[in-house]
Design a protein around this motif. Structure first.
Motif, PDB file in Angstrom:
ATOM      1  N   LEU A 146      37.222  53.842   7.281  1.00 44.38           N
ATOM      2  CA  LEU A 146      36.452  54.995   8.640  1.00 44.38           C
ATOM      3  C   LEU A 146      37.315  55.815   9.174  1.00 44.38           C
ATOM      4  CD1 LEU A 146      34.529  51.700  10.127  1.00 44.38           C
ATOM      5  CD2 LEU A 146      33.636  53.552   7.973  1.00 44.38           C
ATOM      6  N   ILE A 147      38.663  55.900  10.128  1.00 43.70           N
ATOM      7  CA  ILE A 147      39.129  56.476  10.580  1.00 43.70           C
ATOM      8  C   ILE A 147      39.519  57.669   9.415  1.00 43.70           C
ATOM      9  CG2 ILE A 147      41.694  56.644  11.612  1.00 43.70           C
ATOM     10  CD1 ILE A 147      41.218  53.686  12.708  1.00 43.70           C
ATOM     11  N   THR A 148      39.806  57.051   8.224  1.00 47.43           N
ATOM     12  CA  THR A 148      39.931  58.818   7.402  1.00 47.43           C
ATOM     13  C   THR A 148      39.095  59.227   6.918  1.00 47.43           C
ATOM     14  OG1 THR A 148      42.004  57.090   6.001  1.00 47.43           O
ATOM     15  CG2 THR A 148      41.232  59.300   4.791  1.00 47.43           C
ATOM     16  N   ILE A 149      37.939  59.359   7.028  1.00 47.41           N
ATOM     17  CA  ILE A 149      36.351  59.465   7.078  1.00 47.41           C
ATOM     18  C   ILE A 149      36.425  60.643   7.935  1.00 47.41           C
ATOM     19  CG2 ILE A 149      34.132  58.736   6.654  1.00 47.41           C
ATOM     20  CD1 ILE A 149      34.458  56.559   5.117  1.00 47.41           C
ATOM     21  N   LEU A 150      36.422  59.499   9.644  1.00 46.01           N
ATOM     22  CA  LEU A 150      36.570  60.403  10.342  1.00 46.01           C
ATOM     23  C   LEU A 150      37.314  61.656  10.692  1.00 46.01           C
ATOM     24  CD1 LEU A 150      35.036  60.340  13.316  1.00 46.01           C
ATOM     25  CD2 LEU A 150      36.962  58.595  14.107  1.00 46.01           C
ATOM     26  N   VAL A 151      38.132  61.774  10.336  1.00 37.52           N
ATOM     27  CA  VAL A 151      39.850  62.856  10.175  1.00 37.52           C
ATOM     28  C   VAL A 151      38.628  63.401   8.989  1.00 37.52           C
ATOM     29  CG1 VAL A 151      41.309  63.601   9.519  1.00 37.52           C
ATOM     30  CG2 VAL A 151      42.009  61.279  10.521  1.00 37.52           C
ATOM     31  N   LEU A 152      38.649  63.101   8.254  1.00 30.18           N
ATOM     32  CA  LEU A 152      37.149  64.607   7.255  1.00 30.18           C
ATOM     33  C   LEU A 152      36.417  65.290   7.815  1.00 30.18           C
ATOM     34  CD1 LEU A 152      37.248  65.581   4.249  1.00 30.18           C
ATOM     35  CD2 LEU A 152      36.345  63.742   3.523  1.00 30.18           C
ATOM     36  N   ASN A 153      35.514  63.965   8.588  1.00 33.10           N
ATOM     37  CA  ASN A 153      34.259  64.465   8.716  1.00 33.10           C
ATOM     38  C   ASN A 153      34.671  65.762  10.895  1.00 33.10           C
ATOM     39  OD1 ASN A 153      32.420  63.404   6.824  1.00 33.10           O
ATOM     40  ND2 ASN A 153      32.994  61.702   8.543  1.00 33.10           N
ATOM     41  N   THR A 154      35.378  65.443  10.930  1.00 40.92           N
ATOM     42  CA  THR A 154      36.115  65.631  12.031  1.00 40.92           C
ATOM     43  C   THR A 154      36.722  68.025  11.647  1.00 40.92           C
ATOM     44  OG1 THR A 154      37.196  64.397  13.086  1.00 40.92           O
ATOM     45  CG2 THR A 154      37.692  66.211  13.969  1.00 40.92           C
ATOM     46  N   ILE A 155      37.499  67.427  10.041  1.00 42.68           N
ATOM     47  CA  ILE A 155      38.038  68.967   9.901  1.00 42.68           C
ATOM     48  C   ILE A 155      36.697  69.618   9.369  1.00 42.68           C
ATOM     49  CG2 ILE A 155      39.323  69.974   7.796  1.00 42.68           C
ATOM     50  CD1 ILE A 155      41.342  67.748   7.828  1.00 42.68           C
ATOM     51  N   LEU A 156      35.732  68.872   8.632  1.00 45.56           N
ATOM     52  CA  LEU A 156      34.511  69.740   8.588  1.00 45.56           C
ATOM     53  C   LEU A 156      33.742  70.069   8.909  1.00 45.56           C
ATOM     54  CD1 LEU A 156      33.481  67.003   5.405  1.00 45.56           C
ATOM     55  CD2 LEU A 156      34.820  69.500   4.719  1.00 45.56           C
TER      56      LEU A 156
END
Length: 221
Positions: free
Chosen positions: A17-27
């Protein structure tokens, strides 16, 4: 080899979930800059060379992906430097697998920064993109098979997610190249391609970091 993906998803759920959150933040930042500055989203996704035809190989997401890949490479280099005793046979297999994974990260970094498969091989050497992907796949599959025992241990779920995202990115790339689509759909597919690729980099690097950490912690013990 019995791999319980459901158990791994549950155990590593927070990190996923943290990795997905980082990805979504960048996007989200990418989309925000595009909206704030009234720039087409393609300008934030494409490399400058692709947009302007210049010999300049830097886009907005490209250096972010390079930093993500470099983090995994750095972790393996750190592991190689700080280990204080000989690794047992099992740990040595994991270490050699990490060296292979770091080598793939380095290759992906150069391929992304310098458009190796998009311009160098296809433009300078006139090699078809499908042949390039086939060659990549054969080389990586062979090395993966050689290092399979060291790779297929630990949080394999992160590696599986990265492969799925890389597959989605490649499929989007091939679709936009081979099929005539409207501008809106093409823009959406390009966003999917770049988002999936960056997500693949993130999960790939998390996998490397977690495997490297397991050896570092064992060394400290």
């Amino acid at each position: 080899m019995n791999i319980n993906f459901a158990k791994q998803f549950k155990y590593y759920g927070k990190i996923i979930l943290i990795t997905i959150l980082v990805l979504n933040t960048i996007l989200l930042i990418t989309w925000g800059i595009s909206s704030l500055r009234a720039l087409p989203i393609e300008y934030m996704l494409e490399d400058a060379a692709s947009l302007l035809g210049y010999d300049q190989f830097i886009g907005f997401l490209t250096p972010i992906g390079a930093v993500v890949l470099a983090a995994g490479i750095g972790a393996v280099l750190l592991l190689a430097v700080v280990k204080k005793k000989d690794l047992n046979q099992g740990d040595h297999q994991i270490f050699m697998a990490l060296v292979f994974l770091a080598g793939v990260s380095l290759f992906l970094l150069f391929d992304d920064l310098f458009l190796m498969h998009e311009r160098v091989f296809t433009g300078w050497f006139q090699i078809g993109e499908r042949r390039i992907f086939l060659a990549y796949g054969l080389v990586f599959a062979t090395l993966f098979f050689i290092n399979r025992k060291g790779i297929l241990s630990g949080p394999i779920v992160f590696l599986v997610i990265s492969f799925l995202l890389f597959g989605a990115s490649m499929a989007s790339d091939l679709l936009t190249d081979k099929v005539s689509l409207s501008a809106t759909i093409t823009s959406s597919m390009k966003m999917l391609e770049e988002a999936a690729k960056l997500g693949g980099y993130l999960f790939w690097t998390v996998f490397i970091l977690m495997k490297a950490r397991s050896l570092l912690v064992e060394e400290e013990d």
